[in-house]
Scaffold this active site. Sequence first.
Site, mmCIF file in Angstrom:
data_model
loop_
_atom_site.group_PDB
_atom_site.id
_atom_site.type_symbol
_atom_site.label_atom_id
_atom_site.label_comp_id
_atom_site.label_asym_id
_atom_site.label_seq_id
_atom_site.Cartn_x
_atom_site.Cartn_y
_atom_site.Cartn_z
ATOM 1 N N LYS A 1 12.651 -11.830 -1.509
ATOM 2 C CA LYS A 1 11.587 -10.940 -1.055
ATOM 3 C C LYS A 1 12.229 -9.685 -0.492
ATOM 4 O O LYS A 1 13.143 -9.772 0.335
ATOM 5 C CB LYS A 1 10.766 -11.638 0.042
ATOM 6 C CG LYS A 1 9.654 -10.793 0.602
ATOM 7 C CD LYS A 1 8.351 -11.024 -0.144
ATOM 8 C CE LYS A 1 7.328 -9.957 0.114
ATOM 9 N NZ LYS A 1 7.349 -8.819 -0.831
ATOM 10 N N LYS B 1 16.278 -7.082 -2.929
ATOM 11 C CA LYS B 1 15.973 -5.642 -2.866
ATOM 12 C C LYS B 1 16.169 -5.094 -4.271
ATOM 13 O O LYS B 1 16.892 -5.687 -5.080
ATOM 14 C CB LYS B 1 16.927 -4.937 -1.892
ATOM 15 C CG LYS B 1 16.415 -3.618 -1.368
ATOM 16 C CD LYS B 1 15.430 -3.778 -0.225
ATOM 17 C CE LYS B 1 14.747 -2.465 0.110
ATOM 18 N NZ LYS B 1 13.937 -2.554 1.337
ATOM 19 N N ASP C 1 9.288 0.547 -0.659
ATOM 20 C CA ASP C 1 10.331 1.063 0.243
ATOM 21 C C ASP C 1 10.300 2.583 0.033
ATOM 22 O O ASP C 1 9.276 3.114 -0.420
ATOM 23 C CB ASP C 1 11.709 0.456 -0.093
ATOM 24 C CG ASP C 1 12.768 0.775 0.957
ATOM 25 O OD1 ASP C 1 12.757 0.156 2.028
ATOM 26 O OD2 ASP C 1 13.623 1.665 0.731
ATOM 27 N N ASN D 1 5.827 6.560 5.141
ATOM 28 C CA ASN D 1 5.015 5.424 5.588
ATOM 29 C C ASN D 1 5.371 4.959 6.996
ATOM 30 O O ASN D 1 4.510 4.873 7.876
ATOM 31 C CB ASN D 1 5.172 4.269 4.580
ATOM 32 C CG ASN D 1 4.555 2.981 5.079
ATOM 33 O OD1 ASN D 1 5.201 2.210 5.780
ATOM 34 N ND2 ASN D 1 3.299 2.771 4.769
ATOM 35 N N SER E 1 3.862 -8.644 4.514
ATOM 36 C CA SER E 1 3.991 -8.987 3.093
ATOM 37 C C SER E 1 3.934 -10.506 2.923
ATOM 38 O O SER E 1 3.318 -11.012 1.990
ATOM 39 C CB SER E 1 5.314 -8.471 2.521
ATOM 40 O OG SER E 1 5.195 -7.117 2.128
HETATM 41 P P1 NDP Z 1 8.882 6.858 2.517
HETATM 42 O O1 NDP Z 1 9.365 7.171 1.158
HETATM 43 O O2 NDP Z 1 7.442 6.668 2.751
HETATM 44 O O3 NDP Z 1 9.391 7.982 3.550
HETATM 45 C C1 NDP Z 1 10.747 8.226 3.701
HETATM 46 C C2 NDP Z 1 10.914 9.398 4.655
HETATM 47 O O4 NDP Z 1 12.287 9.560 4.971
HETATM 48 C C3 NDP Z 1 10.460 10.714 4.042
HETATM 49 O O5 NDP Z 1 10.014 11.545 5.052
HETATM 50 C C4 NDP Z 1 11.742 11.237 3.429
HETATM 51 O O6 NDP Z 1 11.780 12.645 3.252
HETATM 52 C C5 NDP Z 1 12.764 10.817 4.466
HETATM 53 N N1 NDP Z 1 14.060 10.643 3.821
HETATM 54 C C6 NDP Z 1 14.366 9.835 2.771
HETATM 55 N N2 NDP Z 1 15.648 9.959 2.433
HETATM 56 C C7 NDP Z 1 16.165 10.863 3.281
HETATM 57 C C8 NDP Z 1 17.450 11.427 3.456
HETATM 58 N N3 NDP Z 1 18.472 11.069 2.662
HETATM 59 N N4 NDP Z 1 17.610 12.327 4.450
HETATM 60 C C9 NDP Z 1 16.577 12.687 5.256
HETATM 61 N N5 NDP Z 1 15.335 12.194 5.142
HETATM 62 C C10 NDP Z 1 15.145 11.309 4.167
HETATM 63 O O7 NDP Z 1 9.714 5.576 2.964
HETATM 64 P P2 NDP Z 1 9.402 4.541 4.131
HETATM 65 O O8 NDP Z 1 8.762 5.230 5.262
HETATM 66 O O9 NDP Z 1 8.750 3.380 3.514
HETATM 67 O O10 NDP Z 1 10.874 4.069 4.528
HETATM 68 C C11 NDP Z 1 11.626 4.711 5.577
HETATM 69 C C12 NDP Z 1 12.694 3.764 6.067
HETATM 70 O O11 NDP Z 1 12.083 2.551 6.554
HETATM 71 C C13 NDP Z 1 13.711 3.315 5.019
HETATM 72 O O12 NDP Z 1 14.959 3.108 5.635
HETATM 73 C C14 NDP Z 1 13.167 1.954 4.576
HETATM 74 O O13 NDP Z 1 14.161 1.123 4.016
HETATM 75 C C15 NDP Z 1 12.665 1.419 5.909
HETATM 76 N N6 NDP Z 1 11.680 0.350 5.826
HETATM 77 C C16 NDP Z 1 10.487 0.543 5.178
HETATM 78 C C17 NDP Z 1 9.569 -0.480 5.132
HETATM 79 C C18 NDP Z 1 8.214 -0.305 4.542
HETATM 80 O O14 NDP Z 1 7.381 -1.199 4.718
HETATM 81 N N7 NDP Z 1 7.915 0.783 3.866
HETATM 82 C C19 NDP Z 1 9.870 -1.808 5.702
HETATM 83 C C20 NDP Z 1 11.102 -1.870 6.438
HETATM 84 C C21 NDP Z 1 11.980 -0.824 6.457
HETATM 85 P P3 NDP Z 1 11.373 13.288 1.833
HETATM 86 O O15 NDP Z 1 9.881 13.239 1.803
HETATM 87 O O16 NDP Z 1 11.945 14.665 1.859
HETATM 88 O O17 NDP Z 1 12.010 12.433 0.781
#
Ligand code: NDP
Length: 453
Positions: free
Chosen positions: A90, A126, A166, A240, A385
């Site tokens: 998962k 993943k 993600d 998110n 989830s």
């Molecule tokens: P989203 O794609 O919804 O948002 C990601 C955000 O982070 C965007 O604002 C993006 O900017 C920014 N970002 C991504 N890559 C970079 C980078 N290299 N440098 C600077 N900013 C960056 O993703 P999530 O919110 O879902 O995920 C964010 C984090 O949370 C990740 O680490 C993910 O693994 C973790 N996570 C997410 C979960 C989930 O349920 N969604 C669960 C557990 C952990 P831009 O729009 O410019 O790309």
Amino acid sequence: MHDVTQSILDHVVKTDPHQPEFIQAVTSFLSSIDNLVDDLPQIVYHKVLDRLVEPERVIMFRVPWIDDDGQLQINRGYRIQMNSSIGPYKGGLRFHPSVNLSILKFLAFEQTFKNSLTGLAMGGGKGGSDFNPKGKSDNEVMRFCQSLMTELSRHIGEDTDIPAGDIGVGGREIGYMFGQYKRLTNRSVGVLTGKGPSYGGSYIRPEATGYGLVYLSAAILEAKGKSLDGKTCLVSGSGNVAQFTVEKLLHMGAKPVSLSDSTGVLLDPSGIDAKKLAYVKTLKNVRRGRIAEYAQQFPEATYIPHNGGSDSNPLWDVKADYAFPCATQNEINAKDAKNLIANGIKLVGEGANMPTTLEADAIFKEAGILHAPGKASNAGGVAVSGLEMAQNSQKLQWTPQQVDQQLQQIMKNIFASVSNAAEKYSTKDNYVDGANIAGFLKVSEAMIAQGYV
Ligand code: NDP
């Protein structure tokens, strides 16, 4: 380091020298486990650590798709089936140009312990692709998702491996992939989570990671006689996790003052209120715009271009009480950690996975910062989830209140097991060690019980 853990680390470095993120995740984990090795000789006898660092299976495949100009495009798809000792694999799918084996192996490794901490029967996995959804039309994203699922569908199943979202994978992408899975297999089952509530999704799944992060942080603060009420909070990212972190911080009376994306940092000292958050949600989720537009809409805010090129991030150099990194891995380096401490930060709650470098971890530890690591603090997403899987098996849909109540309970349980493990096996309030140890003990017991597989 203990001889045993050092030899595992040496082996990983020798076998996969070009996987820095995976090596970083393994290093952090092994340094927490170090103290346990002499007390738990069965771990050594059954080579649990040696097995843990080797994925059960890695699937890598070609994803061909046609763009809006009629041109064939090729991306690379992956699924890491890391560890199934406590349940089916998962973990989310990430669509981002930086995606490679190292990043996905680190995420799958972390996911194994995170899923263990939730108390639900889920193994670690993943996956994703180096596909960049930014700037693509809905039709291009749909054709890509359909092509990816055409191959991925052979390897997943509701009792085998259940992907979710993600970075770059939200409700839109999950919907397209679920539609294609159903079409290929003629089965409507809970093979993906993060689905829309109209076709088998759980209420509160979009909110769960951000809400869970704030619930866990509130539990940590409560244990110290503190709270979020009236406190200034730094949040990075604007996707998110960041959006729902800000939302729950507002529910708890805190004052979030920042957001970011991959091109810059947004500082709003007057606070991001519910109205501004609604603007961000439309901007990012509907219009797929950039956070820079916020500063044009609300002139009291400042936008600072930043693409990771300098030695520190201006987002972490602002006076505040608590920090919630919610963007991506290694977004807080040693300089940022020092800046945060100089600015009076007392708690770092990780919404992102591994947002701090090893050096930053050490600086926070030394300064006695309350540090909730992602595998504990962002586990609310995968926990809901797991609840979505339970609802799909029962062919039922629970109310938002029922799901939120269970999420709150799960985050409280995680806090209890992480802080107990820290106190018993490491140092009181060392939640980084506590999360690694508590997550590991259950996985280790399940691996030993099931023999050498
Ligand atoms: P989203 O794609 O919804 O948002 C990601 C955000 O982070 C965007 O604002 C993006 O900017 C920014 N970002 C991504 N890559 C970079 C980078 N290299 N440098 C600077 N900013 C960056 O993703 P999530 O919110 O879902 O995920 C964010 C984090 O949370 C990740 O680490 C993910 O693994 C973790 N996570 C997410 C979960 C989930 O349920 N969604 C669960 C557990 C952990 P831009 O729009 O410019 O790309």
